[in-house]
Design an enzyme around this catalytic site. Sequence first.
Site, PDB file in Angstrom:
ATOM      1  N   TYR A 167       3.382  -3.801   1.394  1.00 22.58           N
ATOM      2  CA  TYR A 167       2.523  -2.691   1.845  1.00 22.58           C
ATOM      3  C   TYR A 167       1.937  -3.022   3.222  1.00 22.58           C
ATOM      4  O   TYR A 167       1.888  -2.170   4.108  1.00 22.58           O
ATOM      5  CB  TYR A 167       1.411  -2.472   0.813  1.00 22.58           C
TER       6      TYR A 167
HETATM    7  N1  LIG Z   1      -7.029   5.130  -1.216  1.00 26.68           N
HETATM    8  C1  LIG Z   1      -7.114   4.099  -0.404  1.00 26.68           C
HETATM    9  O1  LIG Z   1      -7.984   3.223  -0.578  1.00 26.68           O
HETATM   10  C2  LIG Z   1      -6.171   3.972   0.764  1.00 26.68           C
HETATM   11  C3  LIG Z   1      -6.397   2.932   1.684  1.00 26.68           C
HETATM   12  C4  LIG Z   1      -5.541   2.814   2.774  1.00 26.68           C
HETATM   13  C5  LIG Z   1      -4.512   3.713   2.955  1.00 26.68           C
HETATM   14  N2  LIG Z   1      -4.313   4.693   2.029  1.00 26.68           N
HETATM   15  C6  LIG Z   1      -3.188   5.612   2.263  1.00 26.68           C
HETATM   16  O2  LIG Z   1      -3.642   6.938   2.145  1.00 26.68           O
HETATM   17  C7  LIG Z   1      -2.520   7.772   1.827  1.00 26.68           C
HETATM   18  C8  LIG Z   1      -2.893   8.739   0.733  1.00 26.68           C
HETATM   19  O3  LIG Z   1      -3.138   8.039  -0.467  1.00 26.68           O
HETATM   20  P1  LIG Z   1      -4.352   8.371  -1.449  1.00 26.68           P
HETATM   21  O4  LIG Z   1      -5.244   7.201  -1.440  1.00 26.68           O
HETATM   22  O5  LIG Z   1      -4.894   9.711  -1.170  1.00 26.68           O
HETATM   23  O6  LIG Z   1      -3.603   8.305  -2.856  1.00 26.68           O
HETATM   24  P2  LIG Z   1      -3.008   9.421  -3.818  1.00 26.68           P
HETATM   25  O7  LIG Z   1      -2.195   8.674  -4.798  1.00 26.68           O
HETATM   26  O8  LIG Z   1      -4.092  10.299  -4.322  1.00 26.68           O
HETATM   27  O9  LIG Z   1      -2.114  10.273  -2.837  1.00 26.68           O
HETATM   28  C9  LIG Z   1      -0.856   9.896  -2.418  1.00 26.68           C
HETATM   29  C10 LIG Z   1      -0.073  11.154  -2.178  1.00 26.68           C
HETATM   30  O10 LIG Z   1       1.235  10.821  -1.727  1.00 26.68           O
HETATM   31  C11 LIG Z   1       2.167  11.481  -2.559  1.00 26.68           C
HETATM   32  N3  LIG Z   1       3.414  10.752  -2.595  1.00 26.68           N
HETATM   33  C12 LIG Z   1       3.623   9.475  -2.984  1.00 26.68           C
HETATM   34  N4  LIG Z   1       4.921   9.186  -2.891  1.00 26.68           N
HETATM   35  C13 LIG Z   1       5.550  10.303  -2.426  1.00 26.68           C
HETATM   36  C14 LIG Z   1       6.875  10.637  -2.114  1.00 26.68           C
HETATM   37  N5  LIG Z   1       7.861   9.757  -2.268  1.00 26.68           N
HETATM   38  N6  LIG Z   1       7.146  11.885  -1.650  1.00 26.68           N
HETATM   39  C15 LIG Z   1       6.163  12.791  -1.492  1.00 26.68           C
HETATM   40  N7  LIG Z   1       4.872  12.532  -1.765  1.00 26.68           N
HETATM   41  C16 LIG Z   1       4.576  11.309  -2.237  1.00 26.68           C
HETATM   42  C17 LIG Z   1       1.466  11.565  -3.909  1.00 26.68           C
HETATM   43  O11 LIG Z   1       2.071  12.518  -4.734  1.00 26.68           O
HETATM   44  C18 LIG Z   1       0.078  11.973  -3.446  1.00 26.68           C
HETATM   45  O12 LIG Z   1       0.050  13.332  -3.132  1.00 26.68           O
HETATM   46  C19 LIG Z   1      -1.356   6.826   1.503  1.00 26.68           C
HETATM   47  O13 LIG Z   1      -0.502   6.744   2.614  1.00 26.68           O
HETATM   48  C20 LIG Z   1      -2.050   5.496   1.275  1.00 26.68           C
HETATM   49  O14 LIG Z   1      -1.198   4.409   1.545  1.00 26.68           O
HETATM   50  C21 LIG Z   1      -5.113   4.847   0.955  1.00 26.68           C
END
Ligand SMILES: NC(=O)c1ccc[n+]([C@@H]2O[C@H](COP(=O)([O-])OP(=O)(O)OC[C@H]3O[C@@H](n4cnc5c(N)ncnc54)[C@H](O)[C@@H]3O)[C@@H](O)[C@H]2O)c1
Length: 263
Positions: A167
């Site tokens: 990641y």
């Molecule tokens: N939540 C955190 O603490 C955090 C920290 C750093 C970065 N992020 C990043 O934020 C972004 C959003 O994540 P989140 O925290 O809202 O989590 P989440 O799980 O709520 O959302 C992730 C979204 O991506 C979609 N997704 C995953 N794989 C997919 C695919 N192959 N095709 C289409 N859609 C797909 C999921 O269905 C969901 O809508 C991600 O890129 C994650 O890496 C999150």
Amino acid sequence: MNEQIRLARGAGQLAGRTVMVAGASSGIGAAAARLFAAEGAAVVVMARRGDRLARLVEEIEASGGRAAASAGDVVRAEDVERGVAVALERFGGLDGAFNNAGYVGSVFGPLHEQPQEDFEEIIDVNVRGTWNCLRHQIPVMLAAGRGAIVNTASPAGMIATGAPAPYVAAKHAVLGLTKATAAEYGEHGIRVNSLVVGTTRTEMLSSVIEAKPELESAFVARQVQKRMAEPQEVAEAALWLLSDRSSFVTGSHVAVDGGILAI
Ligand SMILES: NC(=O)c1ccc[n+]([C@@H]2O[C@H](COP(=O)([O-])OP(=O)(O)OC[C@H]3O[C@@H](n4cnc5c(N)ncnc54)[C@H](O)[C@@H]3O)[C@@H](O)[C@H]2O)c1
């Protein structure tokens, strides 16, 4: 440009724009789709869970916004292509994109404990997915001579945060894709930036904490504000990066990280 900025303020920061949100079925992406629509954008929401997308579209339309769903996997080029086609067919263009789909893996631990499949899926969703989105969104923006794109990264894209190594590598790659595309298309009116997202209360984070409950307090302790972000707080920065208010920002990143990178 000043005139454009004034108009955008009067009518909503994304008035008249169409924005595609990939990874929109929950968390940051869903919050962003709601916010962009409230700021006047027509939003095309994409993720694998079509039922969730349909509910999100209904909700946005019920509050007077415009939205369309395109269920699909960012890893599959044809699904992303369909998402872009929905933007063109339903709303007549594509002015902005929030490439936000991400996957952190099933084992939050050291490299030798991680299964091979995790490596593949993490690289696929975060790197190939972002690349697929860029590859299909940019030609439309090139033809229009303008566009703004935001790719979701993480502090793990800049330092070893303790997140799984694939990641960390994948989010470094997202920052690389952002810089390279910003450099390639800057003179064609397309801005590309990354959003460096700190610990945010979403399903992704819940699944990590469910597997290792001790991580919750460790995550909070790392933030200088000693709390997690709510998805809306992160979405606000994506809105700014997609709007004309950030008109001279490209190839860069905005960190909404609760101070993780400061200490
Ligand atoms: N939540 C955190 O603490 C955090 C920290 C750093 C970065 N992020 C990043 O934020 C972004 C959003 O994540 P989140 O925290 O809202 O989590 P989440 O799980 O709520 O959302 C992730 C979204 O991506 C979609 N997704 C995953 N794989 C997919 C695919 N192959 N095709 C289409 N859609 C797909 C999921 O269905 C969901 O809508 C991600 O890129 C994650 O890496 C999150």
